[in-house]
Design a protein around this motif. Structure first.
Motif, short mmCIF file in Angstrom:
data_model
loop_
_atom_site.label_atom_id
_atom_site.label_comp_id
_atom_site.label_asym_id
_atom_site.label_seq_id
_atom_site.Cartn_x
_atom_site.Cartn_y
_atom_site.Cartn_z
N ARG A 275 0.83 -1.20 0.00
CA ARG A 275 0.00 0.00 0.00
C ARG A 275 0.87 1.25 0.00
O ARG A 275 1.88 1.32 0.68
CB ARG A 275 -0.91 -0.01 1.21
N THR A 276 0.45 2.24 -0.80
CA THR A 276 1.28 3.43 -0.91
C THR A 276 0.70 4.61 -0.14
O THR A 276 1.35 5.63 0.01
CB THR A 276 1.42 3.85 -2.39
N ASN A 277 -0.53 4.44 0.33
CA ASN A 277 -1.21 5.53 0.98
C ASN A 277 -0.38 6.21 2.08
O ASN A 277 -0.27 7.42 2.14
CB ASN A 277 -2.50 4.99 1.62
N PHE A 278 0.20 5.36 2.93
CA PHE A 278 0.91 5.93 4.07
C PHE A 278 2.14 6.71 3.63
O PHE A 278 2.55 7.67 4.26
CB PHE A 278 1.27 4.81 5.06
N TRP B 223 0.02 4.70 13.97
CA TRP B 223 1.42 5.16 14.01
C TRP B 223 1.63 6.37 13.12
O TRP B 223 2.35 7.30 13.46
CB TRP B 223 2.35 4.03 13.56
N LEU B 224 0.96 6.28 11.98
CA LEU B 224 1.06 7.37 11.03
C LEU B 224 0.51 8.66 11.60
O LEU B 224 1.10 9.73 11.47
CB LEU B 224 0.24 6.95 9.81
N ARG B 225 -0.65 8.54 12.25
CA ARG B 225 -1.27 9.73 12.84
C ARG B 225 -0.38 10.30 13.93
O ARG B 225 -0.22 11.51 14.04
CB ARG B 225 -2.63 9.36 13.43
N LEU B 226 0.18 9.42 14.74
CA LEU B 226 1.05 9.88 15.82
C LEU B 226 2.26 10.62 15.24
O LEU B 226 2.62 11.69 15.69
CB LEU B 226 1.53 8.70 16.68
N LEU B 227 2.83 10.03 14.21
CA LEU B 227 3.99 10.65 13.57
C LEU B 227 3.60 12.00 12.97
O LEU B 227 4.31 13.00 13.12
CB LEU B 227 4.54 9.72 12.49
N GLY B 228 2.44 12.02 12.30
CA GLY B 228 1.95 13.24 11.69
C GLY B 228 1.76 14.34 12.73
O GLY B 228 2.23 15.47 12.55
N ASN B 229 1.12 14.01 13.84
CA ASN B 229 0.93 14.99 14.90
C ASN B 229 2.26 15.47 15.46
O ASN B 229 2.44 16.64 15.75
CB ASN B 229 0.10 14.39 16.04
N PHE C 299 -7.02 6.86 20.67
CA PHE C 299 -5.88 6.29 19.93
C PHE C 299 -4.95 7.32 19.30
O PHE C 299 -3.88 6.97 18.84
CB PHE C 299 -6.38 5.33 18.86
N THR C 300 -5.39 8.58 19.21
CA THR C 300 -4.49 9.58 18.63
C THR C 300 -4.13 10.65 19.64
O THR C 300 -2.96 10.87 19.94
CB THR C 300 -5.14 10.26 17.41
N ALA C 301 -5.17 11.31 20.17
CA ALA C 301 -4.91 12.48 21.02
C ALA C 301 -4.17 12.08 22.29
O ALA C 301 -3.15 12.69 22.64
CB ALA C 301 -6.22 13.18 21.34
#
Lengths: 264, 335, 262
Positions: free
Chosen positions: A174-177, C23-29, C116-118
């Motif tokens: 998947r490339t989305n991430f 994980w992505l959201r955490l990294l993004g934040n 799960f994010t905040a």
């Protein structure tokens, strides 16, 4: 894939957009408002603090506009095309590219050439011109040529990186991430890089060369020497784009070959 | 001369193992774990110029994979494949100018633009000389009756109209071979008929070689004198439609209308297939006795109003072929 | 009521399917907060500007980044989706209030984001950048109340956009425009106290400030206890005003839908 064929495609794409003319214009207008919001916040910020790391409002406006303009240029040839590639491969619509007597990469990016970035181009182009006139710089021809070169190079950096991410679809993950990560990294270069630590600066110079899109070009044009690179490196900057794009293209073609099963 | 020759072709796919999650995605990038699946196994056949060949088999038999290899989309893992004298994926661009491809479920048209615009672009991409283009366009427009909607946006066309347009486009550059992957899927009877007639004309009059996959046996019966049946990646039948019918279609169906309820009919060699009021459908094994004989023996014993003899349709012939294959498979597994 | 709570639970568990993206959201934040932290450190340094120190601005940035994840921004795209697919008709047939359904469905998402994010982001940000405690206990409770106002106002604005899309048929454009207004007037990046006076007075009349500036400013104690009443009164005023507006638009939208046959 000739320039003539590209022109033909653009005419058809334009005709397609004009089928929904009111929608297109309203969307462009809305995007201009949204980006105006971004500009205004930075402007308000500088009204209070005068500079960010020594960069004045017109300087920041120049930096931000180069970033947005090059992004629009590069993304119109890559972003949606590459984001959709994953589902195209899954649904088999990608195969249609391979039965035409054309280079599949060039056809994919031209067929998907995105006129929707016109709003980005309009607002960033206007602010760019405004900031140059406001900065009152004694530019000679070479600075103007340099600006054109770095804009082309910046667009190629964006397109190259997005192409690499898109090509990963061929290798079945998947490339989305990866797109999300890319956009987070892109947030950094809206500001003068020296405000971030050395790690971030190195990351954006060496690993993901986004700093070459707007920060180094703007710093050199403004003779602002607070960069990791020495002044003599100025004319190396426009080479990064073609390099990046070439790497993206090669990787994409490698991925497409892998998909076909040639020597994979 | 063979226009297509397939020599001991095998195609295996590597299905790389994927791991869930972000960390997993990164891990998938580096992992070498995969499962190998064979879509086509040691397949050989050849097709001569001007033939019309139906390529069929049950779902998952590797039909699409074979079409994709012949059109240069995919590369065989092992074996030699030649189309128009060259290796398809190596001569992909040159070959693509000489083949036409129609995917029943994947449109090549511009959804929001008039049909004509897609045609014009096709002319550009395939570098078709104006005179040739006009001539071919006229031929297709007339025979496929697409004149009425050639200026309409594709999104406004019915599925049948769209399919006719797709086929017309694939022929504009005068291909030597036309590949069609399920061209009649989802169409109504009239549209199917129109397309079949047209393809027959293209094959006979223009000498365009046709290779077509389908699930509709009527397509084969009406367009293709020859059929290749594949199962699990291998050829199980290659020959004429008539011959296959003779081999497997040794069954006749007889529909008998009785005057009154006949009760249970006990006679060797017949099986009751269907019961509908006073109408019964039986199947007779042809080898046992003459069908006519059997019918007259029934008529002698029971009150028969009317009777008609029908030969097994191609659908049931194919069904029997698949059944035999499945049984053979089962035996192999047990044995 | 129980039925609506079921929608909340369902939205929550639907989101669980995307937990690989956590994980992505955490990294993004983390990146978003990092950028703001570095900017504030660069312009304020060790001193203070207009009485505001860098640590305060870091806390302000953390609160705003995390609050953004909780807001009910998905409402309008959800309505847009069912408007385009035609599913809206079947939503309207159901014996329930469509706006309430949207609200509770959105709350399910917010709950998920909170857990799960905040919450984990807060922990990470506190560890890396430091976060100040609330100014006083009163301010803390007022902050919680302000969060509720933020959720309601974000819902109503999103809902307003989706109703306007019944006429404009271009949800994309409307939400971009709204996004531009929110960027400036929510004060989520640049607090309203740093605005030039004329801009500040405009921002303080608009509802967008409740989606960023108000909760964070209350937490930091930059809104005094006497001002609190005023701020809350105006927030409630906006809610009532928006409610009347969307109710009126809703009846007209339904009529339009019925006339056009979906």
């Amino acid at each position: 894939m000739t320039l003539q064929l590209f022109g033909k495609l653009v005419r058809l794409l334009l005709k397609e957009r004009m089928e929904y003319r009111a929608d297109f214009i309203l969307s462009a207008f809305a995007q201009i408002i949204a980006y105006a919001g971004d500009y205004i916040v930075i402007w308000l910020f500088i009204q209070r603090f005068n500079t960010i790391a020594g960069w004045t409002w017109p300087e920041i406006a120049l930096l931000y506009s180069i970033g947005l303009f090059t992004y629009a240029l590069g993304a119109s040839f890559s972003f949606v095309q590459m984001r959709e590639l994953e589902s195209q491969v899954k649904q088999g619509t990608f195969d249609i590219l391979l039965i035409k007597p054309v280079n599949p990469y060039l056809y994919l990016v031209s067929r998907g050439f995105n006129l929707g970035y016109i709003a980005h181009i309009l607002i960033s182009g206007s602010v760019l011109i405004w900031s140059i006139s406001k900065l009152n710089m004694q530019w000679t021809l070479s600075e103007y040529i340099y600006l054109i070169l770095v804009v082309v190079s910046g667009a190629m950096i964006y397109a190259g990186i997005l192409t690499i991410i898109g090509a990963v679809s061929f290798i079945w993950i998947r490339t989305n991430f990866m797109f999300t990560l890319f956009f987070r990294l892109k947030d950094f270069i809206a500001y003068p890089l020296p405000i971030f630590g050395t790690f971030i600066q190195l990351l954006l110079t060496v690993a993901v060369p986004l700093a070459f899109v707007s920060f180094y070009p703007a710093a050199f044009l403004l003779s602002n020497d607070a960069t990791l690179l020495p002044q003599w490196a100025m004319w190396m900057v426009p080479l990064i784009g073609p390099l990046c794009y070439w790497a993206g293209y090669r990787f994409w073609m490698y991925g497409a070959n892998k998909y076909q099963g040639a020597g994979g | 001369m063979d226009i297509i020759s397939v020599n001991d072709i095998t195609k295996t796919y590597r299905q790389y193992r994927r791991f869930p999650g972000l960390i997993g995605s990164v891990r998938s990038l580096f992992t070498r774990e995969y499962i190998e699946e064979t879509a086509v196994r040691n397949l050989s056949f050849s097709i001569k110029e001007g033939e019309a060949v139906g390529y069929l088999g049950p779902n998952g038999a590797g039909k699409s994979t074979m079409i994709k290899m012949m059109t240069g989309i995919l590369v065989p893992t092992v074996g030699e494949l030649r189309v128009l004298g060259s290796v398809p994926h190596q001569a992909r661009k040159d070959n693509s100018r000489q083949i036409g491809v129609v995917f029943g479920q994947r449109s090549q048209l511009w959804w929001d633009l008039p049909v004509k615009d897609s045609f014009d672009l096709h002319k550009y991409i395939y570098k078709i000389p104006p005179i040739t283009f006009e001539k071919n366009l006229e031929f297709c427009v007339e025979l496929l009756a697409i004149k009425d909607f050639i200026q309409k946006p594709v999104r406004q066309l019915s599925l049948g109209q769209r399919m006719r347009v797709e086929i017309a486009m694939a022929l504009l550059h005068e291909p030597k071979i036309l590949f069609l992957d399920e061209p009649t899927i989802g169409l109504d009877v009239i549209a199917k008929d129109q397309i079949r007639q047209f393809l027959r004309t293209v094959n006979r009059d223009k000498r365009v070689t046709i290779v077509l996959t389908t699930h509709d046996m009527k397509d084969i019966e009406e367009i293709c004198p020859r059929m290749i049946v594949v199962n699990k990646g291998s050829v199980v039948y290659d020959g004429s439609v008539v011959e296959l019918r003779n081999r497997l279609g040794n069954e006749r169906q007889v529909v008998i209308d009785f005057r009154e309820e006949p009760g249970l009919i006990d006679m060797p060699g017949i099986t009751l297939l269907q019961e509908e009021g006073l109408r019964r459908t039986y199947s007779f094994a042809k080898s046992d006795a003459s069908v006519f004989d059997l019918v007259s023996r029934i008529a002698a014993k029971y009150p028969v109003e009317d009777a008609s003899i029908e030969s097994a349709d191609i659908d049931s012939v194919i069904r029997r072929l698949y059944q035999q294959l499945a049984e053979a498979d089962l035996k192999r597994q047990i044995g | 009521m129980r039925m609506y709570l079921m929608f909340t639970m369902k939205a929550f568990s639907n989101q669980l399917a995307y937990r690989s993206e956590v994980w992505l959201r955490l990294l993004g934040n983390f990146v978003t907060i990092l950028i703001q932290v570095e900017i504030w450190r660069a312009v304020i340094g060790n001193g203070s500007v207009a009485g505001i120190k860098a640590e305060q601005m870091i806390t302000y940035s953390i609160i705003n980044t995390l609050l953004f994840a909780l807001l009910l921004n998905g409402v309008s795209s959800k309505v847009d989706g069912s408007l385009k697919s035609g599913g809206i008709a079947s939503e309207l047939i159901k014996p329930l209030s469509y706006p309430l359904y949207l609200l509770f469905d959105g709350l399910g998402n917010s709950l998920y984001q909170l857990a799960f994010t905040a919450a984990p982001s807060l922990l990470i940000a506190g560890l890396f950048f430091g976060i100040l405690p609330p100014a006083t206990l009163t301010h803390f409770f007022a902050f919680l109340l302000a969060l509720i106002l933020a959720l309601i106002i974000s819902f109503l604005l999103g809902y307003l956009i989706s109703l306007l899309a019944f006429w404009f048929m271009n949800h994309f454009a409307l939400s971009w425009m709204m996004g531009g207004l929110i960027t400036i007037f929510s004060g989520s990046f640049l607090p309203i106290w740093f605005f030039p006076p004329s801009w500040a007075s405009v921002a303080k009349m608009l509802p967008f400030q409740y989606m960023g500036y108000v909760p964070a400013a209350i937490y930091l104690g930059n809104i005094t206890e006497t001002e609190l009443w005023q701020v809350f009164a105006m927030g409630v005023g906006w809610i009532v005003g928006l409610l009347v507006l969307v109710q009126w638009l809703w009846t007209r939208a339904v009529r339009r839908l019925v006339v056009q046959g979906g």
